[in-house]
Design a protein around this motif. Structure first.
Motif, mmCIF file in Angstrom:
data_model
loop_
_atom_site.group_PDB
_atom_site.id
_atom_site.type_symbol
_atom_site.label_atom_id
_atom_site.label_comp_id
_atom_site.label_asym_id
_atom_site.label_seq_id
_atom_site.Cartn_x
_atom_site.Cartn_y
_atom_site.Cartn_z
ATOM 1 N N ILE B 5 -17.422 58.669 -17.598
ATOM 2 C CA ILE B 5 -18.809 59.128 -18.071
ATOM 3 C C ILE B 5 -18.963 59.452 -16.551
ATOM 4 C CG2 ILE B 5 -18.054 56.126 -18.255
ATOM 5 C CD1 ILE B 5 -20.627 55.981 -19.841
ATOM 6 N N THR B 7 -22.883 58.914 -15.035
ATOM 7 C CA THR B 7 -24.428 58.665 -16.259
ATOM 8 C C THR B 7 -25.324 59.260 -14.356
ATOM 9 O OG1 THR B 7 -23.370 56.419 -16.301
ATOM 10 C CG2 THR B 7 -26.199 56.371 -16.246
ATOM 11 N N ASP B 39 -18.826 65.358 -24.176
ATOM 12 C CA ASP B 39 -20.340 64.859 -25.252
ATOM 13 C C ASP B 39 -21.435 64.573 -24.496
ATOM 14 O OD1 ASP B 39 -18.912 65.915 -27.435
ATOM 15 O OD2 ASP B 39 -17.767 63.300 -28.023
ATOM 16 N N LEU B 40 -22.137 64.645 -24.292
ATOM 17 C CA LEU B 40 -23.544 64.750 -23.869
ATOM 18 C C LEU B 40 -24.292 62.861 -24.686
ATOM 19 C CD1 LEU B 40 -22.706 67.311 -22.338
ATOM 20 C CD2 LEU B 40 -24.902 67.320 -21.998
ATOM 21 N N TYR B 41 -24.915 62.758 -24.056
ATOM 22 C CA TYR B 41 -25.692 61.434 -24.715
ATOM 23 C C TYR B 41 -26.822 61.378 -23.825
ATOM 24 C CZ TYR B 41 -21.337 60.412 -27.234
ATOM 25 O OH TYR B 41 -19.909 60.472 -27.933
ATOM 26 N N ALA B 42 -27.927 61.177 -24.100
ATOM 27 C CA ALA B 42 -29.222 60.703 -24.110
ATOM 28 C C ALA B 42 -29.682 59.300 -24.387
ATOM 29 C CB ALA B 42 -30.586 61.461 -24.967
ATOM 30 N N CYS B 43 -30.106 58.761 -23.092
ATOM 31 C CA CYS B 43 -30.477 56.982 -22.988
ATOM 32 C C CYS B 43 -31.770 56.747 -23.728
ATOM 33 C CB CYS B 43 -31.209 56.987 -21.739
ATOM 34 S SG CYS B 43 -30.939 55.194 -21.392
ATOM 35 N N ARG B 49 -32.465 59.695 -18.478
ATOM 36 C CA ARG B 49 -31.419 58.431 -17.724
ATOM 37 C C ARG B 49 -30.467 59.535 -19.084
ATOM 38 N NH1 ARG B 49 -29.718 53.117 -16.737
ATOM 39 N NH2 ARG B 49 -30.814 54.259 -14.366
ATOM 40 N N VAL B 51 -25.929 60.437 -20.229
ATOM 41 C CA VAL B 51 -24.545 60.765 -19.227
ATOM 42 C C VAL B 51 -23.293 62.034 -19.923
ATOM 43 C CG1 VAL B 51 -24.720 58.224 -18.960
ATOM 44 C CG2 VAL B 51 -23.723 59.003 -21.711
ATOM 45 N N VAL B 53 -19.778 62.011 -21.079
ATOM 46 C CA VAL B 53 -18.112 61.641 -21.182
ATOM 47 C C VAL B 53 -17.386 63.005 -21.769
ATOM 48 C CG1 VAL B 53 -17.325 60.172 -23.202
ATOM 49 C CG2 VAL B 53 -19.593 59.224 -22.648
#
Lengths: 94, 94
Positions: B5, B7, B39-43, B49, B51, B53
Motif C-alpha cells: 500500500i 499512501t 487499485d486506487l482509493y480516495a480518503c 490523500r 492510496v 493498493v
C-alpha cells in the motif's frame, strides 16, 4: 504498532450509507488513547468497495476498541451490507 | 505474492487531476501478465490523500511494471504533486 487494512465489498448502494455514518465513528475512534489512525477510503473505480486502514499502538489497543459501544454500533450497522471482507496486516514503515 | 500500500498526500486540488488520468494507467497496468491488483482509493475525509493498493505475482512482476512506458508516464505526472509518500508491504490473506 498494530496496523492493518480491511477491504470491504458491500451490497450495491450501501457504501454511501456506511460513509454517512463514518464521521461519527471516526471521531469516537480517533479519541481512543491507543488509536494512531482510523481512515476510510473509497475505491475509485468500484463503487461497492472500500477499505479501512487502521493503526493502533498495539493489539491491546485494538481489542479495547472492539469493546466500545460506538464500535459495536458502527459494525452492527455496516456488517449487514458485507458481501466480502478481507483482513490483512500491514508492515508499518515507521 | 508481492502486495503493498502506498499512501500519498498530494498538493491541494491535485488528487482529482491524478484520478482523471488513473483509468488509462490502470487499464494498461492491469493488462500486464504479473498484475493481480492495481487499485486506487480516495480518503473519505482528507481530500488530498489517496492510496494505491497493488498486488503482483512476485517482485519481478512489479519490477517489470516499473520499466513500462505507461508506468513512467503516470509516475512523472503524479509525482509533481507529491507532498508525502509512505510505502508499506501488506501480508496477503491468500
Amino acid at each position: 504498532m498494530y496496523k492493518f487494512i480491511i477491504t470491504l465489498d458491500v451490497t450495491p448502494g450501501a457504501r454511501a450509507k456506511i460513509l454517512e455514518r463514518a464521521p461519527e465513528a471516526q471521531a469516537a475512534t480517533r479519541a481512543e488513547p491507543g488509536c494512531i489512525a482510523y481512515d476510510l477510503y473509497a475505491c475509485t473505480d468500484n463503487p461497492d468497495r472500500m477499505v479501512f486502514v487502521e493503526a493502533w499502538v498495539d493489539e491491546a489497543a485494538h481489542a479495547f476498541h472492539m469493546e466500545q459501544e460506538h464500535t459495536k454500533r458502527f459494525i452492527a450497522f455496516h456488517e449487514q451490507f458485507h458481501e466480502r471482507l478481507v483482513f490483512e496486516t500491514i508492515n508499518p514503515a515507521d
